[in-house]
Design an enzyme around this catalytic site. Sequence first.
Site, PDB file in Angstrom:
ATOM      1  CB  SER A 250      -0.737   0.002   1.181  1.00 58.21           C
ATOM      2  OG  SER A 250      -1.469   1.225   1.304  1.00 58.21           O
TER       3      SER A 250
ATOM      4  CE1 TYR B 226      -4.884  -2.068   4.889  1.00 58.50           C
ATOM      5  CE2 TYR B 226      -3.774  -0.040   4.462  1.00 58.50           C
ATOM      6  CZ  TYR B 226      -4.258  -1.348   4.169  1.00 58.50           C
ATOM      7  OH  TYR B 226      -4.177  -1.268   2.715  1.00 58.50           O
TER       8      TYR B 226
END
Length: 678
Positions: free
Chosen positions: A555, A568
């Site tokens: 990401s 996350y």
Amino acid sequence: MTNPTAHDLIARSNRLGADPKNTNYAGGNTSAKGTETDPVTGEPVELLWVKGSGGDLGTLTESGLAVLRLDRMRALVDVYPGVDREDEMVAAFDYCLHGKGGAAPSIDTAMHGLVDAAHVDHLHPDSGIAIATSSDGEELTAKIFGPKVVWVPWRRPGFQLGLDIAAIKAANPEAIGCILGGHGITAWGDTSDEAEANSLWIIDTAQAYIDAHGKAEPFGSVRAGFEALPADERREKAAALAATIRGIASHDKPMVGHFTDDARVLEFLASSKAPELAALGTSCPDHFLRTKVKPMLLDVPSNASVEASLTRLKELHETYRADYTAYYEKYATPDSPAMRGADPLIVLVPGVGMFSFGANKQTARVAGEFYLNAINVMRGAEALSTYAPISDAEKFRIEYWALEEAKLQRMPKPKTHAGRIALVTGAASGIGKAIATRLAAEGACVVVADLDLAKAQAAAAELGGTDVAIGIAANVADAAAVQTAVDDAVLAFGGLDLVVNNAGLSLSKPLLETTEADWDLQHDVMAKGSFLVSKAAARVLIDQQLGGDIIYISSKNSVFAGPNNIAYSATKADQAHQVRLLAVELGEHGVRVNGINPDGVVRGSGIFASGWGANRAKTYGIAEDDLGKFYAQRTILKREVLPENIANAVIALTGPELQLTTGLHIPVDSGVAAAFLR
């Protein structure tokens, strides 16, 4: 509109081809003769409808028929130059074609056109080939069928064989068909129903005779220690051997695999005659063109350790390659095509089962089906007599036939990922599903892994049948479940080439609201999960010795510090560094490890739909429906990132253009300056 004669032919062909006792996949051909009005002259013209080259009887349609003018086709008899030049006759069939479209005429067209019967079937039934490959096949034919079926000595398919069968029918008015030595059967009739009935009568009569008069143990006694292992042990050992066996079959050219532990295979491998029969190879041309002239048979007991089995398999591979090279060199002539590879396409493991290989999953599966046909043939021949296939010299003439080579050269260029086997985690929706879809479109075999089995199977079904994709359950946070998923993949397609660590989830919370359970859950699924998947997959990739690719869907958050996202983003940073670490460690094995850093991919995302989207929208003070547009507007390119964009990056990283790229992270974020890699 289909001519009624052709319509009946297609229906008959589909019925015959639907039952494997009648013929193998893509094996044999059927024909019908009839009359149609010539659109040029307006006069009636006699035509031959015959299954064309490369088709399958069970799925035959009108487009799979070749249509020829019968007068022109039979006129070729007057210009036939003899057996030394009979291959030229196949090209001559093109000048006999009638109408537009249709399939290319096959080598067996002469058999159908020259035989004086309105309907002709040429089939490869196991029972018929059992008689055809018996050492006393001619005597058995007379004994079993009397004057109704005539023996035809082995002759390579072609124009002369058509002349031979035509002459035999003319000389034997009582005959309804013939046994083709070493090959199969041909039957005929005045009507479509009669031809079909005659074909089935020959097949059923042969099988009934074998059942009534055959030995109780045609393969001899059971070899002590070579019996089938229990089902769970078979699967475990098959999975442990699969990667190395695929590497063996792929030494010259990458292959896709298929595994079966069919009871008939296990019975054969446990028998005392298995070694000598396997060494004789197959006989029917359709069989050995798919299976090579003979299989590679592991010669250690069923309960031998995996390590001992692997060592012996590698030794036998060297011997197999030397034997096949010697076979090629013995029979090759100056104008023979180059050797196509010396690796086995069938690998037999006593107690475990059969591994078969081909350029794609369907070809691999069909190769296994053909060798099972060969086992059935050997069983029937040994039950009545002695199995005696055609000679290696004749096998070579067909395997390296110029016409066969020309057919191979006409094959379309393979897609970028043809022959590659991919495992994609979290692939039932969103990014993972887009990746799986694109990989399948580029020719890969795909294992769709997801926590939800039903969704995984549904996603796989959208990609095609099980020759293209399968869906499996996979909890990536559980080491045993991951190993089971990898085992499922290698048993489904033979091995692994490409792994995409995509499974993920997210909880959007600020630091003080993030619980230990929140932290552990996200790290278990993404950091630990991708580690477990990469570890299990790496064993396969190393054992195969074919290189491979591992892709991490990380990401932009792995390098960008955003609010309310501690767990996350931290686990994505963990994944990002796994890419660099594994690229260094696995490079010596030819395994490339790369990552992709998307920005918020909203469309189709399971993560966003499960609450992450609502939380992020609340963080940014916008409506959830506007989240994709919001992400787009904060980028340099002002374009929303879609699942397909990530899939495109996977294809680029794992395709033929970036073979020397490893340890790289590619941003697919429409341009987020704060996430630029430094």
